[in-house]
Enzyme design. Structure first.
Site, PDB file in Angstrom:
ATOM      1  N   LYS A  72      14.961  -3.609   1.146  1.00  0.00           N
ATOM      2  CA  LYS A  72      15.648  -2.310   1.199  1.00  0.00           C
ATOM      3  C   LYS A  72      16.612  -2.175   2.384  1.00  0.00           C
ATOM      4  O   LYS A  72      17.582  -1.428   2.309  1.00  0.00           O
ATOM      5  CB  LYS A  72      14.621  -1.173   1.252  1.00  0.00           C
ATOM      6  CG  LYS A  72      13.956  -0.899  -0.083  1.00  0.00           C
ATOM      7  CD  LYS A  72      13.091   0.338   0.016  1.00  0.00           C
ATOM      8  CE  LYS A  72      12.454   0.655  -1.319  1.00  0.00           C
ATOM      9  NZ  LYS A  72      11.702   1.915  -1.279  1.00  0.00           N
ATOM     10  N   ASP A 108      14.871   7.514  -2.726  1.00  0.00           N
ATOM     11  CA  ASP A 108      13.459   7.784  -2.422  1.00  0.00           C
ATOM     12  C   ASP A 108      13.260   9.219  -1.934  1.00  0.00           C
ATOM     13  O   ASP A 108      12.323   9.907  -2.350  1.00  0.00           O
ATOM     14  CB  ASP A 108      12.948   6.816  -1.342  1.00  0.00           C
ATOM     15  CG  ASP A 108      12.687   5.423  -1.907  1.00  0.00           C
ATOM     16  OD1 ASP A 108      12.363   5.313  -3.099  1.00  0.00           O
ATOM     17  OD2 ASP A 108      12.805   4.452  -1.135  1.00  0.00           O
TER      18      ASP A 108
HETATM   19  P1  NAP Z   1       5.280   0.751   5.255  1.00  0.00           P
HETATM   20  O1  NAP Z   1       6.707   0.804   5.619  1.00  0.00           O
HETATM   21  O2  NAP Z   1       4.516  -0.506   5.412  1.00  0.00           O
HETATM   22  O3  NAP Z   1       4.515   1.921   6.088  1.00  0.00           O
HETATM   23  C1  NAP Z   1       3.115   2.094   5.998  1.00  0.00           C
HETATM   24  C2  NAP Z   1       2.710   3.331   6.781  1.00  0.00           C
HETATM   25  O4  NAP Z   1       1.293   3.534   6.605  1.00  0.00           O
HETATM   26  C3  NAP Z   1       2.947   3.243   8.278  1.00  0.00           C
HETATM   27  O5  NAP Z   1       3.268   4.505   8.774  1.00  0.00           O
HETATM   28  C4  NAP Z   1       1.575   2.771   8.794  1.00  0.00           C
HETATM   29  O6  NAP Z   1       1.350   3.122  10.140  1.00  0.00           O
HETATM   30  C5  NAP Z   1       0.671   3.565   7.900  1.00  0.00           C
HETATM   31  N1  NAP Z   1      -0.665   2.979   7.768  1.00  0.00           N
HETATM   32  C6  NAP Z   1      -1.010   1.879   7.049  1.00  0.00           C
HETATM   33  N2  NAP Z   1      -2.337   1.646   7.158  1.00  0.00           N
HETATM   34  C7  NAP Z   1      -2.838   2.621   7.978  1.00  0.00           C
HETATM   35  C8  NAP Z   1      -4.124   2.926   8.483  1.00  0.00           C
HETATM   36  N3  NAP Z   1      -5.203   2.181   8.152  1.00  0.00           N
HETATM   37  N4  NAP Z   1      -4.277   3.999   9.292  1.00  0.00           N
HETATM   38  C9  NAP Z   1      -3.204   4.771   9.616  1.00  0.00           C
HETATM   39  N5  NAP Z   1      -1.949   4.530   9.175  1.00  0.00           N
HETATM   40  C10 NAP Z   1      -1.768   3.467   8.367  1.00  0.00           C
HETATM   41  O7  NAP Z   1       5.056   1.167   3.719  1.00  0.00           O
HETATM   42  P2  NAP Z   1       5.942   2.162   2.815  1.00  0.00           P
HETATM   43  O8  NAP Z   1       6.960   1.396   2.084  1.00  0.00           O
HETATM   44  O9  NAP Z   1       6.371   3.303   3.666  1.00  0.00           O
HETATM   45  O10 NAP Z   1       4.844   2.623   1.718  1.00  0.00           O
HETATM   46  C11 NAP Z   1       3.762   3.451   2.066  1.00  0.00           C
HETATM   47  C12 NAP Z   1       2.992   3.820   0.787  1.00  0.00           C
HETATM   48  O11 NAP Z   1       3.841   4.582  -0.068  1.00  0.00           O
HETATM   49  C13 NAP Z   1       2.553   2.616  -0.047  1.00  0.00           C
HETATM   50  O12 NAP Z   1       1.281   2.902  -0.595  1.00  0.00           O
HETATM   51  C14 NAP Z   1       3.574   2.541  -1.163  1.00  0.00           C
HETATM   52  O13 NAP Z   1       3.063   1.980  -2.357  1.00  0.00           O
HETATM   53  C15 NAP Z   1       3.864   4.018  -1.369  1.00  0.00           C
HETATM   54  N6  NAP Z   1       5.221   4.285  -1.916  1.00  0.00           N
HETATM   55  C16 NAP Z   1       5.303   5.089  -3.011  1.00  0.00           C
HETATM   56  C17 NAP Z   1       6.546   5.375  -3.546  1.00  0.00           C
HETATM   57  C18 NAP Z   1       6.634   6.254  -4.756  1.00  0.00           C
HETATM   58  O14 NAP Z   1       7.710   6.329  -5.371  1.00  0.00           O
HETATM   59  N7  NAP Z   1       5.596   6.960  -5.115  1.00  0.00           N
HETATM   60  C19 NAP Z   1       7.709   4.860  -2.949  1.00  0.00           C
HETATM   61  C20 NAP Z   1       7.588   4.057  -1.807  1.00  0.00           C
HETATM   62  C21 NAP Z   1       6.329   3.769  -1.301  1.00  0.00           C
HETATM   63  P3  NAP Z   1       1.876   2.170  11.357  1.00  0.00           P
HETATM   64  O15 NAP Z   1       3.320   2.529  11.557  1.00  0.00           O
HETATM   65  O16 NAP Z   1       1.025   2.538  12.494  1.00  0.00           O
HETATM   66  O17 NAP Z   1       1.694   0.749  10.891  1.00  0.00           O
END
Ligand code: NAP
Length: 292
Positions: A72, A108
């Site tokens: 992305k 998004d």
């Molecule tokens: P990302 O960039 O890897 O970010 C993950 C986030 O989750 C970070 O803020 C991370 O905190 C936090 N996190 C992960 N494990 C954690 C834990 N055990 N305790 C506290 N915080 C935790 O991922 P992303 O792309 O933003 O995606 C996040 C979620 O959204 C995923 O489940 C993805 O499938 C979903 N998503 C859904 C859509 C949709 O259209 N519905 C679109 C995009 C993403 P740190 O910064 O501290 O690591």
């Protein structure tokens, strides 16, 4: 159904891995429903192949792209133009190939905004608590910052949330009412007391850790809208517990559909058939569950 011919416009998803993506199901159902001569496929593209893949898009005249993890941000260097939102957020999930000129968009944030609106929730003037400061939170926070009265971003890595709010203030103005805070129970309890909308944009609760929840049930309230962007499982523990206390809930599939709908509209100029998209996705999810 429109049959594929030499004139069919090809759209595609690139990312890695994309084998289980719902986007081909959602987009092809919509093309069929509206009788549009488009087809949507998915390509697994490893990071070292990204440049070649984008050159291929130009050479083959692929009309539209969705871009997912891990491309992305890195895809931006290969594009000819960015729309304002994509430039501000620094992320692209949709590309339009306009006669060989590749234009990048991000849908998004608008996907999350439209998921709220579709559920009858108007974010304007509201206090919104957003959990997470990763890629998804970034897009959502940039978009909602223009609507909300107040946004609080709680993240495990506090510096990442601070950097995000600084970027938002830098782009939208220092007067934007947005704060960063450490993600922990103490802060969650305080911030959720007077919040209107909670958005989980962390991966907590996602399979295979579906027994986890980012927020204790006792911090939820009946008049708090709970939006979980995790869509696998469709009903996360957070949403299940919010429902049991009578709170309004919005699932991650809704955001996925609405961001896909915004991409569809960029490529076709037609309004996306939201219910057709959701039905197609739900059917696929149910089939997957039966086969597990
Ligand atoms: P990302 O960039 O890897 O970010 C993950 C986030 O989750 C970070 O803020 C991370 O905190 C936090 N996190 C992960 N494990 C954690 C834990 N055990 N305790 C506290 N915080 C935790 O991922 P992303 O792309 O933003 O995606 C996040 C979620 O959204 C995923 O489940 C993805 O499938 C979903 N998503 C859904 C859509 C949709 O259209 N519905 C679109 C995009 C993403 P740190 O910064 O501290 O690591």
């Amino acid at each position: 159904m429109v049959s594929i011919s030499g004139k069919t416009k090809v759209c595609a998803l690139i990312g890695y891995p994309v084998d289980h993506s719902l986007s081909p199901i959602i987009q092809n159902a919509s093309f069929r429903h509206l009788g549009l001569d488009y087809v949507y496929v998915a390509f697994n593209v490893q990071p070292e192949e990204l440049k070649g893949a984008i050159l291929g898009v130009k050479s083959l005249g692929i009309y539209g792209l969705n871009v997912t993890m891990p491309h992305k941000i890195s895809v931006i260097q290969y594009l000819d133009e960015l729309d304002d939102d994509a430039r501000r957020v620094g992320s692209v999930n949709t590309i339009l190939n306009l006669n060989g000129k590749l234009i990048g968009y991000t849908t998004d944030g608008i996907g999350a905004l439209n998921a709220l609106k579709y559920a009858g929730v108007d974010p304007s003037g509201k206090k919104i608590v957003i959990l997470g400061a990763g890629g998804a939170s970034r897009s959502i926070s940039f978009t909602l910052a223009e609507w909300a009265y107040e946004i609080v971003i709680l993240n495990r890595t506090l510096e990442r949330a601070i950097s995000l709010i600084n970027d938002i203030k830098g782009a939208l103005g220092a007067e934007i009412n947005i704060r960063a805070s450490q993600f922990n129970d103490e802060n969650l309890k305080v911030e959720l007391k007077d919040a209107d909308i909670l958005i989980n944009a962390t991966s907590i609760g996602m399979k295979p850790e579906e027994t986890e929840t980012p927020v204790k049930r006792e911090f939820l309230r009946k008049d708090l809208v709970v939006f979980d962007i995790v869509y696998d499982p469709l009903e996360t523990r957070l949403l299940r517990e919010a429902k049991t206390i009578g709170a309004k809930t919005i699932d991650g599939l809704s955001m996925l559909i609405h961001q896909g709908a915004a991409s569809f509209e960029i490529w076709t100029g037609f309004r996306a058939p939201i219910e057709v998209m959701r039905e197609a996705a739900l059917k696929k999810i149910r089939e997957g569950e039966e086969n597990r």
